[in-house]
Design a protein around this motif. Structure first.
Motif, PDB file in Angstrom:
ATOM      1  N   THR A  73      -0.739   3.164  -2.296  1.00  0.00           N
ATOM      2  CA  THR A  73      -1.693   3.947  -3.087  1.00  0.00           C
ATOM      3  C   THR A  73      -1.422   3.710  -4.571  1.00  0.00           C
ATOM      4  OG1 THR A  73      -0.255   5.880  -3.247  1.00  0.00           O
ATOM      5  CG2 THR A  73      -1.705   5.750  -1.302  1.00  0.00           C
ATOM      6  N   ASP A  74      -2.321   4.159  -5.412  1.00  0.00           N
ATOM      7  CA  ASP A  74      -2.113   4.035  -6.859  1.00  0.00           C
ATOM      8  C   ASP A  74      -0.835   4.770  -7.283  1.00  0.00           C
ATOM      9  OD1 ASP A  74      -4.358   2.483  -7.162  1.00  0.00           O
ATOM     10  OD2 ASP A  74      -5.637   4.137  -7.861  1.00  0.00           O
ATOM     11  N   ALA A  75      -0.610   5.948  -6.715  1.00  0.00           N
ATOM     12  CA  ALA A  75       0.594   6.714  -7.050  1.00  0.00           C
ATOM     13  C   ALA A  75       1.855   5.962  -6.619  1.00  0.00           C
ATOM     14  CB  ALA A  75       0.554   8.087  -6.391  1.00  0.00           C
ATOM     15  N   GLN A  76       1.838   5.352  -5.448  1.00  0.00           N
ATOM     16  CA  GLN A  76       2.991   4.589  -4.981  1.00  0.00           C
ATOM     17  C   GLN A  76       3.226   3.355  -5.854  1.00  0.00           C
ATOM     18  OE1 GLN A  76       1.625   4.096  -0.954  1.00  0.00           O
ATOM     19  NE2 GLN A  76       2.903   5.794  -0.189  1.00  0.00           N
ATOM     20  N   GLN A  77       2.138   2.730  -6.296  1.00  0.00           N
ATOM     21  CA  GLN A  77       2.302   1.582  -7.193  1.00  0.00           C
ATOM     22  C   GLN A  77       2.865   2.028  -8.543  1.00  0.00           C
ATOM     23  OE1 GLN A  77      -1.237  -0.838  -7.404  1.00  0.00           O
ATOM     24  NE2 GLN A  77      -1.147  -1.358  -5.227  1.00  0.00           N
ATOM     25  N   ASP A  78       2.477   3.223  -8.994  1.00  0.00           N
ATOM     26  CA  ASP A  78       3.040   3.768 -10.236  1.00  0.00           C
ATOM     27  C   ASP A  78       4.538   4.029 -10.081  1.00  0.00           C
ATOM     28  OD1 ASP A  78       0.531   3.655 -11.393  1.00  0.00           O
ATOM     29  OD2 ASP A  78       0.135   5.817 -11.163  1.00  0.00           O
ATOM     30  N   ILE A  79       4.922   4.583  -8.926  1.00  0.00           N
ATOM     31  CA  ILE A  79       6.345   4.807  -8.649  1.00  0.00           C
ATOM     32  C   ILE A  79       7.080   3.470  -8.647  1.00  0.00           C
ATOM     33  CG2 ILE A  79       8.030   5.566  -6.909  1.00  0.00           C
ATOM     34  CD1 ILE A  79       5.886   7.645  -6.023  1.00  0.00           C
ATOM     35  N   TYR A  80       6.473   2.478  -8.024  1.00  0.00           N
ATOM     36  CA  TYR A  80       7.073   1.142  -7.963  1.00  0.00           C
ATOM     37  C   TYR A  80       7.311   0.577  -9.365  1.00  0.00           C
ATOM     38  CZ  TYR A  80       7.552  -3.860  -7.571  1.00  0.00           C
ATOM     39  OH  TYR A  80       7.995  -5.143  -7.723  1.00  0.00           O
ATOM     40  N   VAL A  81       6.271   0.576 -10.187  1.00  0.00           N
ATOM     41  CA  VAL A  81       6.380   0.009 -11.534  1.00  0.00           C
ATOM     42  C   VAL A  81       7.420   0.781 -12.352  1.00  0.00           C
ATOM     43  CG1 VAL A  81       5.140  -0.330 -13.716  1.00  0.00           C
ATOM     44  CG2 VAL A  81       4.070  -0.992 -11.546  1.00  0.00           C
ATOM     45  N   THR A  82       7.390   2.091 -12.282  1.00  0.00           N
ATOM     46  CA  THR A  82       8.348   2.912 -13.023  1.00  0.00           C
ATOM     47  C   THR A  82       9.772   2.613 -12.576  1.00  0.00           C
ATOM     48  OG1 THR A  82       6.699   4.659 -13.296  1.00  0.00           O
ATOM     49  CG2 THR A  82       9.014   5.283 -13.582  1.00  0.00           C
ATOM     50  N   THR A  83       9.983   2.535 -11.267  1.00  0.00           N
ATOM     51  CA  THR A  83      11.314   2.275 -10.739  1.00  0.00           C
ATOM     52  C   THR A  83      11.797   0.878 -11.103  1.00  0.00           C
ATOM     53  OG1 THR A  83      10.888   3.816  -8.921  1.00  0.00           O
ATOM     54  CG2 THR A  83      12.698   2.259  -8.620  1.00  0.00           C
ATOM     55  N   LEU A  84      10.912  -0.097 -11.031  1.00  0.00           N
ATOM     56  CA  LEU A  84      11.265  -1.466 -11.421  1.00  0.00           C
ATOM     57  C   LEU A  84      11.691  -1.511 -12.886  1.00  0.00           C
ATOM     58  CD1 LEU A  84      11.310  -4.527 -10.640  1.00  0.00           C
ATOM     59  CD2 LEU A  84       8.989  -4.625 -11.562  1.00  0.00           C
ATOM     60  N   LEU A  85      10.917  -0.861 -13.743  1.00  0.00           N
ATOM     61  CA  LEU A  85      11.251  -0.839 -15.172  1.00  0.00           C
ATOM     62  C   LEU A  85      12.546  -0.076 -15.441  1.00  0.00           C
ATOM     63  CD1 LEU A  85       7.698  -0.394 -16.729  1.00  0.00           C
ATOM     64  CD2 LEU A  85       9.093  -2.487 -16.616  1.00  0.00           C
ATOM     65  N   LEU A  86      12.776   1.014 -14.716  1.00  0.00           N
ATOM     66  CA  LEU A  86      14.034   1.752 -14.858  1.00  0.00           C
ATOM     67  C   LEU A  86      15.224   0.868 -14.484  1.00  0.00           C
ATOM     68  CD1 LEU A  86      13.069   5.268 -13.459  1.00  0.00           C
ATOM     69  CD2 LEU A  86      13.920   4.780 -15.774  1.00  0.00           C
ATOM     70  N   GLY A 134      14.022   6.764  -7.665  1.00  0.00           N
ATOM     71  CA  GLY A 134      12.651   6.247  -7.557  1.00  0.00           C
ATOM     72  C   GLY A 134      12.479   5.333  -6.360  1.00  0.00           C
ATOM     73  N   ALA A 135      13.483   4.498  -6.083  1.00  0.00           N
ATOM     74  CA  ALA A 135      13.414   3.617  -4.910  1.00  0.00           C
ATOM     75  C   ALA A 135      13.385   4.440  -3.624  1.00  0.00           C
ATOM     76  CB  ALA A 135      14.590   2.651  -4.906  1.00  0.00           C
ATOM     77  N   VAL A 136      14.199   5.485  -3.573  1.00  0.00           N
ATOM     78  CA  VAL A 136      14.199   6.375  -2.404  1.00  0.00           C
ATOM     79  C   VAL A 136      12.845   7.060  -2.278  1.00  0.00           C
ATOM     80  CG1 VAL A 136      15.187   8.538  -1.507  1.00  0.00           C
ATOM     81  CG2 VAL A 136      16.691   6.722  -2.339  1.00  0.00           C
ATOM     82  N   LEU A 137      12.310   7.539  -3.388  1.00  0.00           N
ATOM     83  CA  LEU A 137      11.000   8.197  -3.381  1.00  0.00           C
ATOM     84  C   LEU A 137       9.923   7.263  -2.842  1.00  0.00           C
ATOM     85  CD1 LEU A 137       9.153  10.588  -4.133  1.00  0.00           C
ATOM     86  CD2 LEU A 137       9.019   9.616  -6.443  1.00  0.00           C
ATOM     87  N   LEU A 138       9.905   6.034  -3.307  1.00  0.00           N
ATOM     88  CA  LEU A 138       8.889   5.069  -2.863  1.00  0.00           C
ATOM     89  C   LEU A 138       8.995   4.801  -1.365  1.00  0.00           C
ATOM     90  CD1 LEU A 138       6.592   3.092  -3.447  1.00  0.00           C
ATOM     91  CD2 LEU A 138       8.343   1.378  -3.984  1.00  0.00           C
ATOM     92  N   VAL A 139      10.194   4.488  -0.911  1.00  0.00           N
ATOM     93  CA  VAL A 139      10.371   4.162   0.512  1.00  0.00           C
ATOM     94  C   VAL A 139      10.036   5.363   1.391  1.00  0.00           C
ATOM     95  CG1 VAL A 139      12.080   3.557   2.275  1.00  0.00           C
ATOM     96  CG2 VAL A 139      12.046   2.337   0.092  1.00  0.00           C
ATOM     97  N   LEU A 140      10.532   6.531   1.036  1.00  0.00           N
ATOM     98  CA  LEU A 140      10.264   7.707   1.861  1.00  0.00           C
ATOM     99  C   LEU A 140       8.803   8.127   1.799  1.00  0.00           C
ATOM    100  CD1 LEU A 140      13.480   9.842   1.272  1.00  0.00           C
ATOM    101  CD2 LEU A 140      12.921   8.326   3.189  1.00  0.00           C
ATOM    102  N   ASP A 141       8.143   7.903   0.674  1.00  0.00           N
ATOM    103  CA  ASP A 141       6.712   8.208   0.584  1.00  0.00           C
ATOM    104  C   ASP A 141       5.931   7.332   1.552  1.00  0.00           C
ATOM    105  OD1 ASP A 141       4.326   9.347  -0.265  1.00  0.00           O
ATOM    106  OD2 ASP A 141       4.198   8.132  -2.074  1.00  0.00           O
ATOM    107  N   VAL A 142       6.263   6.067   1.640  1.00  0.00           N
ATOM    108  CA  VAL A 142       5.581   5.151   2.565  1.00  0.00           C
ATOM    109  C   VAL A 142       5.898   5.508   4.010  1.00  0.00           C
ATOM    110  CG1 VAL A 142       5.472   2.739   3.350  1.00  0.00           C
ATOM    111  CG2 VAL A 142       5.426   3.262   0.902  1.00  0.00           C
ATOM    112  N   VAL A 143       7.143   5.852   4.279  1.00  0.00           N
ATOM    113  CA  VAL A 143       7.585   6.064   5.663  1.00  0.00           C
ATOM    114  C   VAL A 143       7.285   7.478   6.167  1.00  0.00           C
ATOM    115  CG1 VAL A 143       9.624   6.112   7.171  1.00  0.00           C
ATOM    116  CG2 VAL A 143       9.364   4.302   5.460  1.00  0.00           C
TER     117      VAL A 143
END
Length: 179
Positions: A73-86, A134-143
């Protein structure tokens, strides 16, 4: 015709170890020796932290190239980009004390360099904790879905805060007299 080898540059890492101050009591360190020891300890700690940053960064890079990435989702992609940049910023911040040390290797104010580097490392810890959360948030949001992911990511963030910031602060506080 024989040529003489060019004069070699002194290896900055081969300088002699600072010796304790004359007249120092056994077990006491001179300020120069203490600064050197603290800098070595800090560099060892940073090596450990860089491994964590590299792992989360590699994971985040790999995510973008999986077939399911387009389903985020757009929110998950935002989490991804934020986490990558962090993760990238954490890597830069945690490498800064090394660059500072290299750039100021023979600088006489090593105690100051160590003090500044320790503050920079604290910032790096905070950024790494945010990237891992953020990585945990992304993975758990998907799963598991958003509600569970947010709750569990908050628990992870609290664990990082407790172990990496509150515990050292609490251990470092002076204890009241036991009398």
């Amino acid at each position: 015709m024989t040529s003489t080898p060019p004069p070699s540059q002194p290896d900055p890492d081969s300088r002699p170890e600072p010796q304790p101050s004359p007249g120092a009591q056994p077990g006491q360190e001179s300020p120069a020796v203490r600064a050197d020891r603290r800098l070595v300890e800090l560099m060892q700690e940073l090596r450990v932290l860089q491994t964590g940053v590299q792992i989360v960064f590699a994971f985040m890079l790999g995510v973008a190239f999986t077939p399911r990435f387009v389903e985020l989702t757009d929110a998950q992609q935002d989490i991804y980009v934020t986490t990558l940049l962090l993760a990238v910023i954490a890597s830069a911040v945690l490498a800064t004390p090394v660059a500072l040390h290299r750039g100021l290797f023979h600088h006489p104010g090593k105690a100051r360099i160590v003090r500044i580097s320790a503050h920079i490392a604290q910032l790096g810890l905070l950024l790494l904790a945010c990237a891992l959360t953020g990585a945990v948030l992304l993975v758990l949001d998907v799963v598991l879905g958003t509600a569970v992911a947010v709750a569990m990511a908050c628990v992870v963030a609290l664990i990082f805060a407790g172990l990496w910031f509150v515990l050292p602060w609490a251990v470092g506080r002076p204890l009241p007299d036991d009398d």
